[in-house]
Design an enzyme around this catalytic site. Structure first.
Site, PDB file in Angstrom:
ATOM      1  N   HIS A  56      -0.346  -0.119  -9.928  1.00  0.00           N
ATOM      2  CA  HIS A  56      -1.079  -1.097  -9.099  1.00  0.00           C
ATOM      3  C   HIS A  56      -1.445  -2.337  -9.928  1.00  0.00           C
ATOM      4  O   HIS A  56      -2.625  -2.670 -10.102  1.00  0.00           O
ATOM      5  CB  HIS A  56      -2.330  -0.434  -8.514  1.00  0.00           C
ATOM      6  CG  HIS A  56      -2.848  -1.107  -7.269  1.00  0.00           C
ATOM      7  ND1 HIS A  56      -3.259  -0.421  -6.164  1.00  0.00           N
ATOM      8  CD2 HIS A  56      -3.027  -2.416  -6.957  1.00  0.00           C
ATOM      9  CE1 HIS A  56      -3.681  -1.262  -5.235  1.00  0.00           C
ATOM     10  NE2 HIS A  56      -3.549  -2.483  -5.698  1.00  0.00           N
TER      11      HIS A  56
ATOM     12  N   GLU B  75      -3.482   7.236  -5.620  1.00  0.00           N
ATOM     13  CA  GLU B  75      -3.346   6.571  -6.916  1.00  0.00           C
ATOM     14  C   GLU B  75      -4.415   7.120  -7.855  1.00  0.00           C
ATOM     15  O   GLU B  75      -5.582   7.155  -7.445  1.00  0.00           O
ATOM     16  CB  GLU B  75      -3.534   5.057  -6.770  1.00  0.00           C
ATOM     17  CG  GLU B  75      -2.385   4.398  -6.047  1.00  0.00           C
ATOM     18  CD  GLU B  75      -2.599   2.909  -5.790  1.00  0.00           C
ATOM     19  OE1 GLU B  75      -3.579   2.333  -6.320  1.00  0.00           O
ATOM     20  OE2 GLU B  75      -1.802   2.331  -5.053  1.00  0.00           O
TER      21      GLU B  75
ATOM     22  N   ARG C  65       0.836  -1.197   0.000  1.00  0.00           N
ATOM     23  CA  ARG C  65       0.000   0.000   0.000  1.00  0.00           C
ATOM     24  C   ARG C  65       0.875   1.252   0.000  1.00  0.00           C
ATOM     25  O   ARG C  65       1.891   1.311   0.709  1.00  0.00           O
ATOM     26  CB  ARG C  65      -0.917   0.031   1.229  1.00  0.00           C
ATOM     27  CG  ARG C  65      -2.140  -0.858   1.122  1.00  0.00           C
ATOM     28  CD  ARG C  65      -3.098  -0.396   0.015  1.00  0.00           C
ATOM     29  NE  ARG C  65      -4.242  -1.282  -0.169  1.00  0.00           N
ATOM     30  CZ  ARG C  65      -4.298  -2.296  -1.034  1.00  0.00           C
ATOM     31  NH1 ARG C  65      -3.270  -2.573  -1.811  1.00  0.00           N
ATOM     32  NH2 ARG C  65      -5.397  -3.015  -1.152  1.00  0.00           N
TER      33      ARG C  65
END
Ligand code: NAI
Ligand code: HPV
Length: 318
Positions: free
Chosen positions: A283, A264, A235
């Site tokens: 991601h 993000e 994370r």
């Protein structure tokens, strides 16, 4: 029972969505599109991934909600206490994407110590021989890997890294004996600072609980070796990004690979974006066809809750 409605707010594979649609109403509506709250007001189930923030504000708009299904592993986008207070069950898919993350991180490590994918096509014989001279990599079996967080993903990664001959350091909050019970390979159990100091490669697999915010900050980053390779596929909030940018600038021989950021996508003026020794990825760790399907089968537990049965994987403590 009257037919309930499940609202899907992010990507869900088609087969699991169809399976659920054979049992109840299914509505797909992106969490960031107009009209989402109207759909939420009618939904008994909400199925999310990483980017739908399930907090009091959202739950206030969802008076009929009985279950939140997290297609995936990280639960940091869901306020579990708020759900519990309202009697809303939270279900998720632990381990659904562990293998995908492990293969991804291994690939990043292998490529970092011995780049192949970006090599240019050979134009002539001179270039052939020049490339053989220039491209001398390193071997993972000469390196120490620091695994920060020996949970589901960390354990699998440790097994693969041990098979490749890497020397392992592990840091986790759980007692060492509990961790050793679950694995059959050797590792040194060390505090965070020692893990950071000892490892050639550090890979982060702790969860995004609030206390882990900026686990790597100016002080802890200071323990890293000058030429460390740091990988974060857990994370973004785990790292103080300004402190990391300062550190990466001051350590040009170090490399950083970030699959996750906070926020993000990263802000346009995010300082990490422009550093030559920092690689930002969008991601991607869990994005294999298999893992995406595995995560999407959260619908089994969503339906179990709607039918009044016990789910296989509840995210809420008893
Ligand atoms: N980039 C991606 O696509 C993906 C990211 N993830 C992230 O990876 C995380 C880990 O996944 P799993 O291994 O399944 O979780 P897990 O819950 O099985 O493992 C987390 C481990 O970290 C340890 N831990 C937590 N805080 C710590 C700290 N401050 N210091 C040391 N150890 C600490 C826990 O004790 C536990 O052993 C998820 O929570 C999620 O945020 C997971 C899947 C895909
Ligand atoms: O399972 C997790 O925690 C993930 O981060 C997976 O990411 P995703 O929701 O598939 O984009």
């Amino acid at each position: 029972m009257p037919t309930p409605t499940a609202l899907i707010s992010e990507h869900l594979s088609q087969d699991p969505a169809d399976w659920l649609a054979e049992r109840c109403g299914v509505v797909r509506h992106a969490h960031d599109q107009p009209g989402f709250r109207d759909e939420l007001a009618r939904a008994e189930a909400l199925i999310v991934r990483t980017y739908t923030i399930v907090n009091d504000d959202l739950l206030d708009a969802a008076p009929r909600l009985r279950v939140v299904g997290r297609a995936g592993v990280g639960l940091d986008n869901i306020d579990l206490d708020a759900c519990k207070r309202r009697g809303i069950e939270v279900v998720y898919t632990p381990d659904a994407n562990s293998q995908a993350v492990v293969e991804y991180v291994l690939g990043l490590m292998l490529d970092a110590v011995r780049p192949r994918a970006d090599l240019p096509a050979i134009a002539d014989d001179g270039m052939y021989h020049t490339m053989r001279k220039q491209h001398v990599g390193r071997q993972l079996d000469q390196m120490t890997l620091g695994i920060l967080g020996l949970g589901r993903i960390g354990k699998r990664l440790g097994k693969a890294a041990h098979a490749l001959g890497m020397n392992l350091r592990v840091c986790d909050l759980l007692p060492e004996a509990d961790l050793r019970r679950d694995v059959d390979y050797p590792f040194a159990f060390v505090p965070l600072e020692q893990l950071l100091a000892d490892a050639d490669v550090i890979t982060m697999h702790v969860d995004g609980r609030p206390e882990n915010r900026h686990l790597l900050d100016e002080q802890t980053l200071g323990h890293l070796c000058d030429d460390a390779l740091l990988i974060n596929a857990a994370r973004g909030m785990l790292i103080d990004q300004q402190a990391l940018a300062d550190w990466a600038k001051a350590h040009p021989h170090a490399r950083v690979i970030l699959d996750v950021l906070d926020p993000e996508p990263p802000a346009p003026d995010e300082p990490l974006r422009t550093l030559p020794n920092v690689r930002i990825l969008p991601h991607l760790a869990s994005r294999t066809d298999t893992a995406m399907d595995n995560m999407s089968w959260v619908v089994h537990d969503v339906w179990a809750v709607l039918e009044g049965r016990e789910p296989t994987y509840s995210a809420l403590p008893d």
